[in-house]
Write an enzyme that holds these catalytic residues in place. Structure first.
Site, PDB file in Angstrom:
ATOM      1  N   ASP A 138       0.809  -1.218   0.000  1.00 44.73           N
ATOM      2  CA  ASP A 138       0.000   0.000   0.000  1.00 44.73           C
ATOM      3  C   ASP A 138       0.843   1.270   0.000  1.00 44.73           C
ATOM      4  OD1 ASP A 138      -2.363  -1.455   0.015  1.00 44.73           O
ATOM      5  OD2 ASP A 138      -2.371  -1.619   2.203  1.00 44.73           O
ATOM      6  N   TYR A 139       2.007   1.227   0.636  1.00 41.40           N
ATOM      7  CA  TYR A 139       2.874   2.411   0.596  1.00 41.40           C
ATOM      8  C   TYR A 139       3.345   2.696  -0.830  1.00 41.40           C
ATOM      9  CZ  TYR A 139       6.875   5.475   1.307  1.00 41.40           C
ATOM     10  OH  TYR A 139       7.777   6.513   1.217  1.00 41.40           O
ATOM     11  N   PRO A 140       3.943   1.720  -1.537  1.00 43.52           N
ATOM     12  CA  PRO A 140       4.347   1.993  -2.920  1.00 43.52           C
ATOM     13  C   PRO A 140       3.192   2.412  -3.824  1.00 43.52           C
ATOM     14  CG  PRO A 140       5.426   0.016  -2.127  1.00 43.52           C
ATOM     15  CD  PRO A 140       4.390   0.378  -1.103  1.00 43.52           C
TER      16      PRO A 140
END
Length: 331
Positions: A138-140
């Site tokens: 989810d961060y990328p």
């Protein structure tokens, strides 16, 4: 130059504010808590109380500013997707909306090499490599979406640029290094596959150098990788950082295949059941620190005049001196 800074109380933001002050520029820094107000004030900015949830309030702070540096983001190793999306995508949308409404001419967005994480190796990657359709984690994915939105709104009247520093480090790190030190002290630290693979790095001073150059010379709608120069062996670099903080990482290691299994199961368990705390390792973390990740900053050097003036050796020495001084004050 008058700048508006988001994420000013963070590691990169504090160093950016100090660099702006040293140049004689003025800055306002978004601050959402008393602690953030104190941090940005100490760094040399005028605090502007608010957060990324209110585009109207952001516009007030940006009025009269020449450039916006957007470094605020949710960078935790594990959080709910909704939280990542709200901070990294919706927050960036509001910053863009406010900047356009306020008549700001340039915006520099702090992105990351993580936007390219898709499971395939990142070896000497450059800006011609397209963002993946299915990033891992989810961060990328949210940082990639934020970068897309930033660069897509570039226009003749509003120049938008993104910088992608890889593995930001240095004195005053409040994110990655403290987690590593804690892992070593608690006996949880393990090298992945021995740790003897190459990595690119970017000292915080070099990151700030690139941000300032991007604000002055960056081509609109473009992204730029920032590094310390030639890659270094991950194990050697991390060992040197940890030893500067008075701890030794040891030789404990986990095969990459086993780590990949643990990461996959952890993502599944925490994602489905919402377990408390953070998982042992996520697939995103594994792909960013468990094998080679090297990027090329040739574009920044050619187009911006970026040099990466802080050498690793001096940066490590500064960290050791700072640790010794803090230990002396605590004694």
């Amino acid at each position: 130059m008058r700048a508006f800074v988001t994420g000013g109380s963070g590691f990169v933001g504090r160093h950016l504010i100090a660099a702006l002050k040293a140049r004689g520029d003025t800055s306002l820094a978004l601050a959402r808590s008393p602690e953030a107000v104190a941090a940005v004030t100490a760094a040399g900015a005028e605090p502007f109380e608010g957060d990324l949830s209110d585009a109207g309030r952001l516009k007030e702070g940006m009025a009269g500013c020449d450039v916006v540096f957007h470094s605020a983001a949710l960078v935790k190793s594990w959080a709910r997707r909704a939280d990542y999306y709200e901070a990294n995508v919706r927050g960036t949308e509001r910053v863009l909306e406010a900047a356009v409404s306020a008549g700001v001419k340039r915006l520099v967005h702090v992105s990351t090499e993580a936007v390219l994480v898709d499971g395939t190796p990142l070896v000497r990657a450059d800006e011609t490599r397209p963002l993946p359709e299915r990033p891992i984690g989810d961060y990328p994915s949210t940082k990639g979406e934020a970068e897309r939105r930033v660069l897509s709104v570039n226009s003749a009247s509003f120049t938008t640029v993104a910088v992608r520093p890889r593995l930001v480090w240095g004195k005053g790190d409040t994110s990655v290094l403290p987690q590593m030190v804690d892992a070593v002290k608690s006996g949880r630290f393990k090298w992945i596959g021995g740790g003897r693979y190459l990595t690119s790095t970017c000292h915080v001073a070099n990151c700030v150098e690139g941000m300032l150059l991007a604000a002055e010379k960056g081509r609109g709608g473009q992204a730029y990788f920032l590094t310390d120069g030639e890659p270094v062996v991950f194990r050697d670099f991390v060992t040197a950082m940890l030893e500067s903080q008075g701890v030794a990482p040891g030789n404990g290691s986990m095969p990459f295949g086993l780590a990949a299994t643990v990461a996959t199961l952890s993502d599944l368990a925490w994602g489905v059941f919402g377990l408390p705390g953070r998982p042992p390792i996520s697939r995103t973390e594994l792909l960013l620190i468990g094998r080679e990740v090297t990027v090329s900053d040739e574009k920044a050097r050619m187009e911006l005049g970026y040099e990466g003036r802080m050498p690793r050796g001096l940066g490590l020495k500064e960290m050791a001196v700072d640790f010794q001084e803090r230990a002396g004050r605590a004694a």
